[in-house]
Design a protein around this motif. Structure first.
Motif, mmCIF file in Angstrom:
data_model
loop_
_atom_site.group_PDB
_atom_site.id
_atom_site.type_symbol
_atom_site.label_atom_id
_atom_site.label_comp_id
_atom_site.label_asym_id
_atom_site.label_seq_id
_atom_site.Cartn_x
_atom_site.Cartn_y
_atom_site.Cartn_z
ATOM 1 N N CYS A 176 59.527 68.677 -11.515
ATOM 2 C CA CYS A 176 58.775 69.752 -10.792
ATOM 3 C C CYS A 176 58.800 69.759 -9.502
ATOM 4 O O CYS A 176 58.303 68.713 -8.854
ATOM 5 C CB CYS A 176 57.348 69.908 -11.516
ATOM 6 N N VAL A 178 56.881 71.653 -7.694
ATOM 7 C CA VAL A 178 55.594 72.004 -6.898
ATOM 8 C C VAL A 178 54.869 70.755 -7.053
ATOM 9 O O VAL A 178 54.205 70.337 -6.033
ATOM 10 C CB VAL A 178 54.939 73.115 -7.865
ATOM 11 N N CYS A 179 54.868 69.826 -8.227
ATOM 12 C CA CYS A 179 53.765 68.838 -8.239
ATOM 13 C C CYS A 179 54.523 67.438 -8.500
ATOM 14 O O CYS A 179 54.042 66.419 -8.221
ATOM 15 C CB CYS A 179 52.671 69.061 -9.271
ATOM 16 N N TYR A 181 55.880 66.428 -11.231
ATOM 17 C CA TYR A 181 55.892 65.957 -12.511
ATOM 18 C C TYR A 181 57.286 65.681 -12.954
ATOM 19 O O TYR A 181 58.297 66.470 -12.706
ATOM 20 C CB TYR A 181 55.228 66.767 -13.572
ATOM 21 N N CYS A 198 55.027 73.497 -16.705
ATOM 22 C CA CYS A 198 54.665 72.198 -16.126
ATOM 23 C C CYS A 198 53.110 71.853 -16.669
ATOM 24 O O CYS A 198 52.421 72.531 -16.439
ATOM 25 C CB CYS A 198 54.849 72.261 -14.551
ATOM 26 N N CYS A 201 50.931 71.442 -12.919
ATOM 27 C CA CYS A 201 50.835 72.607 -12.319
ATOM 28 C C CYS A 201 50.689 73.942 -12.905
ATOM 29 O O CYS A 201 50.510 74.821 -12.233
ATOM 30 C CB CYS A 201 51.364 72.373 -10.938
HETATM 31 FE FE FE Z 1 54.460 70.842 -11.751
#
Ligand code: FE
Length: 211
Positions: A176, A178-179, A181, A198, A201
């Protein structure tokens, strides 16, 4: 300097919350600790870039909700990977007013503190708080930062005190963007399901990158 030494320190995972002129807001922190027991004081470290930082400074109070291993990991996505300036992080999160502050319900326990001092570092403010209210909520096993990394497979947002830049890893995994993961598929190159979201997030499949 070997930054792996930092990883041997123990941390928890917390949602630190406060009021933004009457609106509930907060962020994830992993650097919170009890400083003294009588009177009870705790310290928490919040990045200057976190919107919650200036809200705590303005409000003069903050709450620490201690996350547990049983806490829904999406709480970390909601509070840790987006800014409270533009997002109402409490919109879809169960919370109650405790000690006059908004406190999430899905936590082991909480502490409510009055800011009695603060110290500025280059990147973070360390708020020292006198504990004015505290109670156990759901109990459970307090989430350690190590557990978050190993089991939830989350990473640190760049604003976290414990953030360590990682070299891009080779290998083929869906990560991911964004985060951080990492998707654990049955096979290494398994495609993500179309409707994949996800778990940390809540971002869609499109933000995942093959790394
Ligand atoms: Fe994420």
């Amino acid at each position: 300097m070997n930054t792996n030494a930092f990883r041997t320190l123990s941390y928890g995972v917390y949602v630190v919350s406060t009021w933004d002129r009457g609106r509930a807001t907060g962020c994830v922190a992993n650097s919170a600790m009890q400083i003294t027991s009588s009177p009870a004081t705790v310290a928490v470290s919040i990045n200057h870039d976190n919107y919650t930082n200036r809200c705590i400074a303005d409000c003069g109070r903050f709450a620490i909700a201690v996350l547990s291993e049983q806490t829904d990991p999406s709480i970390i996505g909601t509070f840790g990977f987006q800014s409270g300036e533009k997002t109402d992080k409490f919109a879809d999160t169960a919370y109650a007013i405790r000690g006059n502050l908004p406190v999430i319900e899905d936590a082991c326990a909480y502490l409510v503190c009055e800011v009695i001092d603060k110290m500025e570092t280059e990147t973070h403010t360390v708020f020292l708080g006198k504990v004015v209210d505290a109670d156990v909520l759901k109990g459970g096993d307090p989430m350690t930062y190590a557990y978050y990394h190993k089991v939830v497979k989350g990473k640190s947002p760049k604003n976290a005190p414990t953030y360590i830049p990682e070299e891009t890893q080779s290998g083929q995994k869906w990560v991911c963007s964004v985060c951080g993961y990492v998707y654990d598929g049955e096979t290494p190159f398994e495609e993500l399901p179309e409707d994949f979201v996800c778990p940390i997030c809540k971002q869609p499949k499109s933000v995942f990158e093959k790394k």
